[in-house]
Design a protein around this motif. Structure first.
Motif, PDB file in Angstrom:
ATOM      1  N   ILE A   1      -0.100  -3.187  15.770  1.00  9.90           N
ATOM      2  CA  ILE A   1      -1.500  -3.442  15.257  1.00  9.90           C
ATOM      3  C   ILE A   1      -1.595  -4.966  14.648  1.00  9.90           C
ATOM      4  O   ILE A   1      -0.780  -5.629  14.535  1.00  9.90           O
ATOM      5  CB  ILE A   1      -1.765  -2.678  13.810  1.00  9.90           C
ATOM      6  CG1 ILE A   1      -0.569  -2.848  12.768  1.00  9.90           C
ATOM      7  CG2 ILE A   1      -1.757  -0.999  13.954  1.00  9.90           C
ATOM      8  CD1 ILE A   1      -0.615  -2.277  11.386  1.00  9.90           C
TER       9      ILE A   1
ATOM     10  N   ARG B   1       0.732  -0.993   0.036  1.00  7.13           N
ATOM     11  CA  ARG B   1       0.046  -0.033   0.029  1.00  7.13           C
ATOM     12  C   ARG B   1       0.949   1.254  -0.020  1.00  7.13           C
ATOM     13  O   ARG B   1       0.345   2.320  -0.452  1.00  7.13           O
ATOM     14  CB  ARG B   1      -0.855  -0.043   1.161  1.00  7.13           C
ATOM     15  CG  ARG B   1      -1.874  -1.232   1.247  1.00  7.13           C
ATOM     16  CD  ARG B   1      -2.878  -0.831   0.431  1.00  7.13           C
ATOM     17  NE  ARG B   1      -4.137  -1.951   0.571  1.00  7.13           N
ATOM     18  CZ  ARG B   1      -5.233  -1.667   0.575  1.00  7.13           C
ATOM     19  NH1 ARG B   1      -5.705  -0.511   0.552  1.00  7.13           N
ATOM     20  NH2 ARG B   1      -6.171  -2.591   0.774  1.00  7.13           N
ATOM     21  N   GLN B   2       2.199   1.221   0.623  1.00  9.95           N
ATOM     22  CA  GLN B   2       2.988   2.342   0.504  1.00  9.95           C
ATOM     23  C   GLN B   2       4.665   2.038   0.517  1.00  9.95           C
ATOM     24  O   GLN B   2       4.778   0.897   0.591  1.00  9.95           O
ATOM     25  CB  GLN B   2       2.451   2.995   1.919  1.00  9.95           C
ATOM     26  CG  GLN B   2       3.418   4.086   2.282  1.00  9.95           C
ATOM     27  CD  GLN B   2       3.274   4.882   3.655  1.00  9.95           C
ATOM     28  OE1 GLN B   2       2.192   4.478   4.443  1.00  9.95           O
ATOM     29  NE2 GLN B   2       4.223   5.376   4.188  1.00  9.95           N
TER      30      GLN B   2
ATOM     31  N   ALA C   1       5.153  -2.082  14.528  1.00  8.90           N
ATOM     32  CA  ALA C   1       3.721  -1.685  14.110  1.00  8.90           C
ATOM     33  C   ALA C   1       2.992  -2.474  15.350  1.00  8.90           C
ATOM     34  O   ALA C   1       3.083  -3.546  15.341  1.00  8.90           O
ATOM     35  CB  ALA C   1       3.440  -2.261  12.820  1.00  8.90           C
TER      36      ALA C   1
ATOM     37  N   GLN D   1      -2.852  -6.867  12.503  1.00 15.29           N
ATOM     38  CA  GLN D   1      -2.313  -7.642  11.460  1.00 15.29           C
ATOM     39  C   GLN D   1      -0.916  -7.554  10.996  1.00 15.29           C
ATOM     40  O   GLN D   1      -0.425  -7.983  10.123  1.00 15.29           O
ATOM     41  CB  GLN D   1      -3.241  -7.281  10.203  1.00 15.29           C
ATOM     42  CG  GLN D   1      -2.841  -5.655   9.728  1.00 15.29           C
ATOM     43  CD  GLN D   1      -3.850  -4.864  10.405  1.00 15.29           C
ATOM     44  OE1 GLN D   1      -4.529  -5.009  11.379  1.00 15.29           O
ATOM     45  NE2 GLN D   1      -4.098  -3.737   9.945  1.00 15.29           N
ATOM     46  N   GLY D   2      -0.293  -6.811  11.790  1.00 13.36           N
ATOM     47  CA  GLY D   2       1.211  -6.686  11.639  1.00 13.36           C
ATOM     48  C   GLY D   2       1.601  -5.368  10.369  1.00 13.36           C
ATOM     49  O   GLY D   2       0.505  -5.150   9.619  1.00 13.36           O
ATOM     50  N   GLN D   3       2.711  -5.466  10.045  1.00 16.27           N
ATOM     51  CA  GLN D   3       3.296  -4.644   8.809  1.00 16.27           C
ATOM     52  C   GLN D   3       4.267  -5.205   8.247  1.00 16.27           C
ATOM     53  O   GLN D   3       5.472  -5.579   8.887  1.00 16.27           O
ATOM     54  CB  GLN D   3       3.519  -3.223   9.434  1.00 16.27           C
ATOM     55  CG  GLN D   3       3.884  -2.279   8.394  1.00 16.27           C
ATOM     56  CD  GLN D   3       4.168  -0.812   8.903  1.00 16.27           C
ATOM     57  OE1 GLN D   3       4.869  -0.692   9.918  1.00 16.27           O
ATOM     58  NE2 GLN D   3       3.867   0.062   8.415  1.00 16.27           N
TER      59      GLN D   3
ATOM     60  N   LYS E   1       7.305  -5.028   5.844  1.00 17.79           N
ATOM     61  CA  LYS E   1       8.432  -3.924   5.229  1.00 17.79           C
ATOM     62  C   LYS E   1       9.318  -4.809   4.061  1.00 17.79           C
ATOM     63  O   LYS E   1       9.667  -5.847   4.410  1.00 17.79           O
ATOM     64  CB  LYS E   1       9.246  -3.558   6.282  1.00 17.79           C
ATOM     65  CG  LYS E   1       8.506  -2.816   7.424  1.00 17.79           C
ATOM     66  CD  LYS E   1       9.337  -1.911   8.262  1.00 17.79           C
ATOM     67  CE  LYS E   1       8.549  -0.968   9.026  1.00 17.79           C
ATOM     68  NZ  LYS E   1       9.287   0.147   9.543  1.00 17.79           N
TER      69      LYS E   1
END
Length: 110
Positions: free
Chosen positions: A66, A46-47, A64, A68-70, A72
């Motif tokens: 959150i 997404r980014q 992160a 669901q994680g992130q 990289k």
């Protein structure tokens, strides 16, 4: 594409196959289908961020917090960097493990 599994179950180091000739070098920086095949899960990119640092700069630790994680995807566009991964996910089978990769613009490590 060479893949090295890291000490943290969700991390891997990818060295792409390079194609060189008298004009220079070409390689795929990111390819969603191969990354999904390698990781066993879909990465919903997404980014994309770019950071340009002076020699000797440390960028700090990031995480992160959150559900669901992130994901990289880190690479060195110019020069070389040391990328460290540390598993701080309480309850994870690899909790407390860490690993490190030297990423550079020669091998195209990602």
């Amino acid at each position: 594409m060479d893949i090295r599994e890291m000490a943290i179950s969700v991390c891997c180091e990818i060295t792409p196959q390079q194609y060189g000739d008298n004009r220079g070098v070409f390689f795929e920086t990111y390819r969603f289908d191969r990354l999904e095949e390698i990781s066993g899960r879909r990465i919903d990119l997404r980014q994309v961020n770019t950071s340009v640092s002076k020699r000797g700069t440390g960028r700090g630790a990031h995480f992160a917090d959150i559900f669901q994680g992130q994901a990289k995807y880190v690479f060195a566009n110019h020069g070389a960097i040391v990328d460290n991964a540390i598993d701080i996910r309480v309850g994870s089978p690899s909790y407390g493990n860490w690993d490190s990769s030297v990423l550079d613009d020669v091998d195209g490590d990602e």
